[in-house]
Design an enzyme around this catalytic site. Structure first.
Site, mmCIF file in Angstrom:
data_model
loop_
_atom_site.group_PDB
_atom_site.id
_atom_site.type_symbol
_atom_site.label_atom_id
_atom_site.label_comp_id
_atom_site.label_asym_id
_atom_site.label_seq_id
_atom_site.Cartn_x
_atom_site.Cartn_y
_atom_site.Cartn_z
ATOM 1 N N GLN A 95 1.727 -10.381 11.727
ATOM 2 C CA GLN A 95 2.112 -9.134 10.849
ATOM 3 C C GLN A 95 1.046 -7.983 10.789
ATOM 4 O OE1 GLN A 95 1.211 -8.198 6.948
ATOM 5 N NE2 GLN A 95 3.059 -8.689 5.863
ATOM 6 N N SER B 94 4.801 -5.380 3.914
ATOM 7 C CA SER B 94 3.423 -5.234 4.396
ATOM 8 C C SER B 94 2.645 -6.054 3.509
ATOM 9 C CB SER B 94 2.894 -3.875 4.536
ATOM 10 O OG SER B 94 1.764 -3.926 5.332
ATOM 11 N N LEU B 95 1.819 -5.725 2.995
ATOM 12 C CA LEU B 95 0.643 -6.160 1.729
ATOM 13 C C LEU B 95 1.228 -6.914 0.928
ATOM 14 C CD1 LEU B 95 -2.141 -6.599 0.514
ATOM 15 C CD2 LEU B 95 -1.545 -4.678 -0.749
ATOM 16 N N HIS C 252 -0.052 -1.900 11.441
ATOM 17 C CA HIS C 252 0.924 -2.373 12.085
ATOM 18 C C HIS C 252 1.267 -2.009 13.596
ATOM 19 C CE1 HIS C 252 2.154 -4.605 8.335
ATOM 20 N NE2 HIS C 252 2.122 -3.560 7.872
ATOM 21 N N GLN D 209 0.867 -1.258 0.097
ATOM 22 C CA GLN D 209 0.095 0.044 -0.057
ATOM 23 C C GLN D 209 0.787 1.275 -0.074
ATOM 24 O OE1 GLN D 209 -3.022 -0.570 2.827
ATOM 25 N NE2 GLN D 209 -3.953 1.473 2.494
ATOM 26 N N ARG E 82 -8.533 -8.517 5.161
ATOM 27 C CA ARG E 82 -7.653 -7.942 5.862
ATOM 28 C C ARG E 82 -7.926 -6.399 5.781
ATOM 29 N NH1 ARG E 82 -2.442 -5.862 4.523
ATOM 30 N NH2 ARG E 82 -0.636 -6.294 5.974
#
Length: 316
Positions: free
Chosen positions: A252, A94-95, A203, A10, A119
């Site tokens: 995560q 991340s993603l 996060h 993202q 998510r």
């Protein structure tokens, strides 16, 4: 020379970002087919958003996450269509970790698309709008940032959540606590403290409710051992056991992205070229700042794909 693939997450999205990959008819068909596959999985048209939607629509977390996953997978498929060599190791920011796991055959693309939509929705719902915040801290070491967060919390949450490069760390948590920490970081010598235009404190530990929802969804999805090693964000580990991969994906959501350590781990495994597989150049730009042993390459267009493919072929 060994190389690694990294997949952006993202923040790398932009309207029209796939146009640079669609110069040839067969490339264009593969990109459109990948977006149509994702659209079928969600029951809505993702291609119209990325091709001709608005920046505001694309920036909505519930849209950004499945769209970036799809874009990353489309570029991976373009690389494989050229019979490009397999990387020695992969990771995603991340993603982007979900794209890496799709490329490594850990999870099917058809399962991954609705999973990241869930998510995204769960992360957005975990904290009321305007309650949370993220900020980038430039030019201050991790220890000083941790101290600034600790003294600024005052009963709220503020934490270092993205270790993106040397001197570039993102903090997240409750809005007031993040604002206090920004001031504390400046007082400790940070060059800049910039609020980020995001919709939730990703996060941070405030995301634990989202992790619980993701855990429920992941329990019904089949995962396989990776065909290519994938270094995860939360532990900087190359997990082979599907159950440990599943558990790391859950953590995560509320754990930090340890990107500097991920790049160092790739370098320790012999990777000297960090290749960003997806739209944009953010991760390629961060690579050298993370480790002096590596260089960054961005596959941000059909021409860049072809150039790197030819370079790899010549090296064989």
């Amino acid at each position: 020379m060994a190389f690694a693939f990294v997949f952006p997450g993202q923040g790398s999205q932009s309207v029209g970002m796939m146009a640079a990959y669609m110069e040839a008819a067969d490339d264009a068909a593969l990109v459109r087919d990948t977006f149509e596959e994702a659209s079928r999985a969600l029951g809505e048209d993702l291609w119209s958003m990325v091709d001709s939607g608005t920046a505001e629509q694309l920036a909505q977390t519930v849209n950004t996450q499945p769209i970036m996953l799809t874009a990353d997978v489309a570029v991976w498929r373009l690389w494989r269509k050229r019979s490009g060599s397999l990387p020695a190791v992969m990771a995603g920011h991340s993603l982007g970790e979900y794209a890496a796991l799709v490329a490594a055959d850990v999870i099917s693309f058809a399962d991954a698309v609705p999973l990241v939509r869930l998510r995204a929705a769960a992360m957005q719902a975990a904290v009321p709008l305007e309650t949370g915040m993220m900020a980038a801290i430039m030019g201050l070491d991790a220890e000083a940032i941790a101290a600034a967060c600790a003294e600024s919390a005052q009963g709220e949450v503020v934490e270092a959540v993205n270790f993106n490069a040397q001197g570039q760390i993102v903090i997240a948590g409750h809005r007031a606590a993040v604002e206090r920490a920004m001031g504390a970081c400046k007082a400790k010598g940070a060059k800049r403290a910039l609020p980020l235009s995001v919709s939730a404190p990703f996060h941070s530990s405030l995301m634990r409710p989202a992790a619980e929802k993701l855990a429920d969804a992941l329990s019904g999805i089949s995962l396989r051992p990776p065909a290519i090693p994938v270094i995860n964000n939360v532990d900087v580990a190359d997990e082979r056991d599907p159950e440990r991969i599943r558990e790391a994906l859950i953590r995560q959501v509320y754990g930090p992205v340890r990107w500097v350590e991920v790049i160092h781990r790739m370098a320790s495994l012999g990777a000297r070229s960090i290749v960003e597989c997806g739209p944009g150049k953010v991760l390629a730009g961060l690579a050298k700042r993370c480790s002096s042993e590596v260089s960054g390459v961005a596959l941000d267009s059909a021409g860049a794909l072809e150039a790197y493919f030819n370079l790899e072929r010549e090296a064989l």
